[in-house]
Write an enzyme that holds these catalytic residues in place. Sequence first.
Site, short mmCIF file in Angstrom:
data_model
loop_
_atom_site.label_atom_id
_atom_site.label_comp_id
_atom_site.label_asym_id
_atom_site.label_seq_id
_atom_site.Cartn_x
_atom_site.Cartn_y
_atom_site.Cartn_z
N GLN A 82 -7.71 -1.03 -17.57
CA GLN A 82 -6.87 -2.22 -17.66
C GLN A 82 -5.39 -1.83 -17.52
O GLN A 82 -4.54 -2.69 -17.40
CB GLN A 82 -7.08 -2.91 -19.01
CG GLN A 82 -8.51 -3.39 -19.22
CD GLN A 82 -8.68 -4.00 -20.59
OE1 GLN A 82 -8.00 -4.97 -20.92
NE2 GLN A 82 -9.57 -3.43 -21.38
N ASN A 83 -5.12 -0.54 -17.55
CA ASN A 83 -3.74 -0.05 -17.51
C ASN A 83 -3.17 -0.12 -16.09
O ASN A 83 -3.89 0.03 -15.12
CB ASN A 83 -3.68 1.40 -18.01
CG ASN A 83 -4.11 1.50 -19.46
OD1 ASN A 83 -4.19 0.51 -20.17
ND2 ASN A 83 -4.41 2.70 -19.89
N VAL A 84 -1.86 -0.29 -16.01
CA VAL A 84 -1.17 -0.38 -14.73
C VAL A 84 -0.24 0.82 -14.52
O VAL A 84 0.55 0.84 -13.60
CB VAL A 84 -0.35 -1.70 -14.63
CG1 VAL A 84 -1.28 -2.90 -14.61
CG2 VAL A 84 0.67 -1.81 -15.76
N ASP A 85 -0.39 1.86 -15.37
CA ASP A 85 0.56 2.97 -15.39
C ASP A 85 0.22 4.13 -14.46
O ASP A 85 1.05 5.01 -14.25
CB ASP A 85 0.74 3.49 -16.82
CG ASP A 85 -0.58 3.85 -17.50
OD1 ASP A 85 -1.49 4.40 -16.84
OD2 ASP A 85 -0.69 3.59 -18.71
N HIS A 100 -5.98 -4.65 -13.34
CA HIS A 100 -4.76 -5.45 -13.28
C HIS A 100 -3.77 -4.94 -12.25
O HIS A 100 -2.59 -5.28 -12.29
CB HIS A 100 -4.10 -5.49 -14.66
CG HIS A 100 -4.99 -6.06 -15.72
ND1 HIS A 100 -5.50 -7.34 -15.67
CD2 HIS A 100 -5.48 -5.51 -16.86
CE1 HIS A 100 -6.26 -7.56 -16.73
NE2 HIS A 100 -6.27 -6.47 -17.46
N CYS A 108 4.91 -7.31 -0.30
CA CYS A 108 5.73 -8.46 0.07
C CYS A 108 4.79 -9.63 0.35
O CYS A 108 3.91 -9.54 1.20
CB CYS A 108 6.58 -8.14 1.30
SG CYS A 108 7.53 -9.58 1.86
N CYS A 111 5.40 -10.96 4.24
CA CYS A 111 4.92 -10.24 5.42
C CYS A 111 3.74 -9.31 5.15
O CYS A 111 3.16 -8.78 6.08
CB CYS A 111 6.07 -9.45 6.05
SG CYS A 111 6.58 -8.01 5.07
#
Length: 168
Positions: A82-85, A100, A108, A111
């Site tokens: 679940q970590n985004v690190d 996540h 972006c 584009c």
Amino acid sequence: MLSGAGLSTESGIPDYRGPSGLARRAEPMTYQAFTGALAARQRYWARSHLGWRHIARATPNQGHYAVAELQRRGLLSGIITQNVDGLHQQAGARDVLELHGSLSRVICLGCGERTPRDELDQRLRAANPAWDAQARQVNPDGDAGTGRRGHGPVPAGGLPALRGRAQA
């Protein structure tokens, strides 16, 4: 193996519920709010820009290395976090499913260009040399409280080479 924020607390990244963390007080910004208003995107990037500095300095701890070693020995069929690190990957784990997403890259929305987060950080610093806010607190998702109101480091005309709506 499923991991969450508690695994990264020894690396200096707070969690929301443990002894080192605060329960989330505000709802995260929704996609609709982010894409619907320039002021929302500026607020998001101001807070995220400060939080990224903290997350980027974190290093894997013994728990991350232990998970990578279990995988190397063939004792895990998969790693879901679940970590985004990105600390599992820094410790040597492969093919980590990030529920996540990850703070290490941005896309972006205009584009579709994918950019390493370090590059965006450099662009934001170059485009906003006078912006001097400091993070008062950093959440596990990289959102940082700035203690100030108003717009952050995203110029009204967009970012060089990221003219659409960049999203983490």
